[in-house]
Design an enzyme around this catalytic site. Sequence first.
Site, PDB file in Angstrom:
ATOM      1  N   VAL A  93      -4.599  -4.143   5.051  1.00  0.00           N
ATOM      2  CA  VAL A  93      -4.612  -5.146   3.984  1.00  0.00           C
ATOM      3  C   VAL A  93      -3.177  -5.301   3.491  1.00  0.00           C
ATOM      4  CG1 VAL A  93      -5.485  -5.732   1.690  1.00  0.00           C
ATOM      5  CG2 VAL A  93      -6.976  -4.565   3.313  1.00  0.00           C
ATOM      6  N   HIS A  97      -0.862  -0.052  -0.716  1.00  0.00           N
ATOM      7  CA  HIS A  97      -1.886   0.881  -1.165  1.00  0.00           C
ATOM      8  C   HIS A  97      -1.598   2.278  -0.628  1.00  0.00           C
ATOM      9  CE1 HIS A  97      -3.349  -0.903   2.614  1.00  0.00           C
ATOM     10  NE2 HIS A  97      -4.015   0.211   2.829  1.00  0.00           N
TER      11      HIS A  97
END
Length: 138
Positions: A93, A97
């Site tokens: 993604v 993160h």
Amino acid sequence: MVNCTFCAIVAGETPSHRVYEDERAVAFLDTRPLFPGHVLVVPRRHAETLTDLPDSDVGPFFGRVQRITGAVERAMEAAGSFVAANNRVSQSVPHFHVHVVPRNRKDGLRGFFWPRGRYTDDAHAEDVAARLRAALED
């Protein structure tokens, strides 16, 4: 960010199992965990990679990662943890993160199989170090 899965989670538009949120970060369970308790920590503000995260956000964000790491270890009664982030390559993604994964000895996770090497000689090592120092001055 339009069509960002993690921005939709941060905004509450996509359901998630949140474990933490504040003005800087949101943490939620990975939908395909390595082990139960595998958490993703994302900055609330969209940044595709670590290098896109504003300098003023880096310290506070990683303070949250540190706190969540301790909580994952305690809650999952883990002996330790694996804390990692990808930058572009293998980043599923495009919203920065950090994975926080509870770990125990002999848990079956084999880690990364990175081919290790050596520098040709000290001159080669010094050349690479000089290139890195020069890039840091940019």
